[in-house]
Design an enzyme around this catalytic site. Structure first.
Site, PDB file in Angstrom:
ATOM      1  N   LYS A  81       0.853  -1.188   0.000  1.00 55.04           N
ATOM      2  CA  LYS A  81       0.000   0.000   0.000  1.00 55.04           C
ATOM      3  C   LYS A  81       0.885   1.233   0.000  1.00 55.04           C
ATOM      4  CE  LYS A  81      -4.510   0.884   0.178  1.00 55.04           C
ATOM      5  NZ  LYS A  81      -5.552   0.123  -0.510  1.00 55.04           N
ATOM      6  N   GLY A 178     -21.591   5.762   4.719  1.00 57.61           N
ATOM      7  CA  GLY A 178     -20.786   6.126   3.558  1.00 57.61           C
ATOM      8  C   GLY A 178     -21.446   5.672   2.275  1.00 57.61           C
ATOM      9  N   GLY A 180     -20.531   6.619  -1.059  1.00 57.30           N
ATOM     10  CA  GLY A 180     -19.753   6.941  -2.239  1.00 57.30           C
ATOM     11  C   GLY A 180     -19.899   5.840  -3.272  1.00 57.30           C
TER      12      GLY A 180
END
Length: 343
Positions: A81, A178, A180
């Site tokens: 990451k 959330g 999105g």
């Protein structure tokens, strides 16, 4: 600040690279947790952190999660990451992206980057002009959000079957935190099957608009986790399941797309002790990375969909083993993933 290997979230990571490019202002961390199954793959997060240690901790946690996620999804990839430390204005000039691309390229393919929070598809296209070690570009999967949303939807259905004993989502109350790309897509899938929806988002208007469109309700962002519902689905940022928030939950299951939902790890036992079924986040939300890494697997759309479909069965196997052994679903999933990556 303690040494990186003394941090609580350091987990025998193979490498942690810190980049500081004064000419462009780039400050970034690339954490490689494992290359055991293949190149470490995971997205780049562009975020304003309180301090540099918070950024390193995020990279450590997220890269470990990617190792587990990629392994459990059966992908030929390890876990990594990247985080780019944004300034308060979140300025992202072209020269900063190019400097980050050079940082990725310097690792010689041991890390493959992709889109994540704060990074757009256009940003990844810009990065790909400097380094080939980029996945999820247009024509190679693109936006992972819709695939993640579909996998989470299948995981929620599996959780409802295991916790409530029904395949029918009609009237099942799901509270989504959330809305999105992932949470919004999940809401649409659930609405199509007759689920009752309550939505929340830091952008209250976005939640209200989607609720109106789908015939659901919206609540304030700080109210969604104390709502009485059948399923709580966290689809925003991680670490939302704390000792206090778990104690306040009024649901039968937690199943959502956010990464690193357990704040410290011990919350998995707290959920189990309260009789709340938990879907390990890196298992249920693997749809996006399955799609993004299609070129590594040389997989076509049919194979991608088959792998996303397998998420529900993988969760069922985890829950069945949890029921028979007394280990929490999080412990069962971690044990499975660790065996796969040779830990």
């Amino acid at each position: 600040m303690p040494a990186i290997w003394d941090l609580p979230d350091f987990d025998s990571h193979e490498a942690v690279h810190v980049f500081d490019d004064r000419a462009t202002g780039l400050k970034a961390v690339i954490a490689v947790h494992s290359n055991h199954l293949g190149p470490a793959a995971g997205g780049t997060r562009f975020w304003h952190y309180a301090d540099s240690q918070a950024a390193i901790t995020d990279a450590l946690r997220l890269s470990r999660g990617m190792s587990y996620k990629n392994a459990m999804a059966g992908l030929s990839a390890g876990g990594g990451k990247a985080v780019i430390l944004a300034n308060p204005q979140r300025a992202k000039p072209q020269e900063l992206l190019e400097a980050f691309a050079r940082a990725v390229d310097s690792l010689g393919g041991k890390y493959i980057t992709a889109q994540d929070v704060g990074i757009s598809e256009a940003d990844m296209v810009a990065v790909s002009k400097v380094t080939p070690h980029v996945a999820g570009l247009p024509g190679q999967g693109g936006d992972p959000g819709p695939y993640t949303a579909r996998g989470v939807f299948l995981g929620v259905k599996a959780a409802v079957k295991h916790a409530l004993g029904t395949d029918d989502l009609h009237g099942v109350h799901v509270a989504i935190q959330g809305v999105g790309s992932v949470g919004g897509g999940l809401a649409r899938y659930l609405a199509a099957e007759g689920a009752k929806l309550t939505l929340a988002d830091v952008d209250a208007q976005r939640a209200a608009d989607l609720a109106r469109e789908l015939g659901g309700q919206s609540v304030a962002a700080d109210a969604i986790m104390t709502l009485e519902a059948d399923v709580f689905s966290p689809c925003a940022l991680g670490a939302v399941l704390t000792e206090a928030s778990v104690a306040a939950l009024k649901v039968r299951a937690v199943a959502g797309g956010a990464n690193n939902q357990l704040a410290t790890g011990s919350e998995g036992r707290m959920l189990a002790d309260r009789g709340i079924l938990y879907a390990p986040d890196y298992v249920i939300n693997a749809g996006g990375i399955i799609n993004v890494l299609r070129q590594i697997e040389n997989a076509d759309d049919a194979e991608i969909n088959r792998r996303v479909d397998a998420i529900a069965g993988r969760l069922a196997a985890i829950w069945n083993e949890s029921d028979s052994t007394g280990n929490t679903p999080a412990e069962v999933a971690d044990n499975m993933a660790q065996k796969l990556i040779g830990r």
